[in-house]
Design a protein around this motif. Structure first.
Motif, PDB file in Angstrom:
ATOM      1  N   TYR A  94       8.645 -41.731  12.943  1.00 44.47           N
ATOM      2  CA  TYR A  94       8.612 -40.280  12.790  1.00 44.47           C
ATOM      3  C   TYR A  94       8.071 -39.892  11.416  1.00 44.47           C
ATOM      4  O   TYR A  94       8.212 -40.643  10.451  1.00 44.47           O
ATOM      5  CB  TYR A  94      10.020 -39.697  12.894  1.00 44.47           C
ATOM      6  N   CYS A  95       7.536 -38.689  11.341  1.00 43.38           N
ATOM      7  CA  CYS A  95       7.153 -38.132  10.048  1.00 43.38           C
ATOM      8  C   CYS A  95       7.926 -36.839   9.806  1.00 43.38           C
ATOM      9  O   CYS A  95       8.448 -36.224  10.755  1.00 43.38           O
ATOM     10  CB  CYS A  95       5.657 -37.853   9.990  1.00 43.38           C
ATOM     11  N   ASN A  96       8.017 -36.458   8.558  1.00 43.75           N
ATOM     12  CA  ASN A  96       8.656 -35.198   8.204  1.00 43.75           C
ATOM     13  C   ASN A  96       8.304 -34.894   6.748  1.00 43.75           C
ATOM     14  O   ASN A  96       7.974 -35.802   5.983  1.00 43.75           O
ATOM     15  CB  ASN A  96      10.170 -35.283   8.364  1.00 43.75           C
ATOM     16  N   ALA A  97       8.379 -33.660   6.375  1.00 42.79           N
ATOM     17  CA  ALA A  97       8.350 -33.307   4.967  1.00 42.79           C
ATOM     18  C   ALA A  97       9.697 -33.728   4.365  1.00 42.79           C
ATOM     19  O   ALA A  97      10.703 -33.846   5.081  1.00 42.79           O
ATOM     20  CB  ALA A  97       8.133 -31.821   4.796  1.00 42.79           C
ATOM     21  N   VAL A  98       9.713 -33.972   3.075  1.00 39.56           N
ATOM     22  CA  VAL A  98      10.952 -34.379   2.415  1.00 39.56           C
ATOM     23  C   VAL A  98      11.102 -33.639   1.100  1.00 39.56           C
ATOM     24  O   VAL A  98      10.138 -33.112   0.549  1.00 39.56           O
ATOM     25  CB  VAL A  98      10.995 -35.903   2.152  1.00 39.56           C
ATOM     26  N   HIS A  99      12.340 -33.626   0.607  1.00 43.84           N
ATOM     27  CA  HIS A  99      12.618 -33.067  -0.701  1.00 43.84           C
ATOM     28  C   HIS A  99      13.672 -33.928  -1.380  1.00 43.84           C
ATOM     29  O   HIS A  99      14.422 -34.651  -0.725  1.00 43.84           O
ATOM     30  CB  HIS A  99      13.072 -31.612  -0.581  1.00 43.84           C
TER      31      HIS A  99
END
Length: 123
Positions: A94-99
């Motif tokens: 999976y991909c996602n934006a991260v912080h």
């Protein structure tokens, strides 16, 4: 609405390579650190690699030396090139934006994950 669409997964033999792709929409891709995760059946989702907007990258141990994360901001697209695959790499990716939480802990930004892409590695 944020959309994350992963593709490129396949069934390969040990030692094989794959290139995963994540096409995104609904947010300003170029502004966000992005990451690849994977999840095996019965296991928690684990972070593999992070790439910042300037393309500086950070890898977790399972990905070090074998995986390369890249991004094309103009196309809102994230990539993961994987080499020397083993059965332990079998998972949904999976991909996602991260912080960042604190100084060193990355957390996924968007709650609505994509469907992922399946990677199966046989011995």
């Amino acid at each position: 609405q944020v959309q994350l669409v992963e593709s490129g997964g396949d069934s390969v033999q040990t030692g094989g390579s794959l290139r995963l792709r994540c096409v995104t929409s609904g947010f300003i891709f170029a502004n966000y650190p992005m990451a690849w995760f994977r999840q095996s059946p019965g296991e928690q989702r684990e972070l593999l690699a992070v790439i910042k907007p300037d393309s500086a990258s950070v890898y977790r141990d399972p990905a070090k030396g074998r995986f390369t994360v890249s991004r094309v901001n103009a196309n809102d697209t994230l990539y993961l090139h994987m080499m020397d695959l083993t059965p332990a790499d079998t998972a949904t990716y999976y991909c996602n934006a991260v912080h960042l939480i604190g100084s060193a802990k990355w957390r996924a930004t968007w709650d609505n994950w994509g469907r992922g892409t399946q990677v199966s590695v046989s011995s």
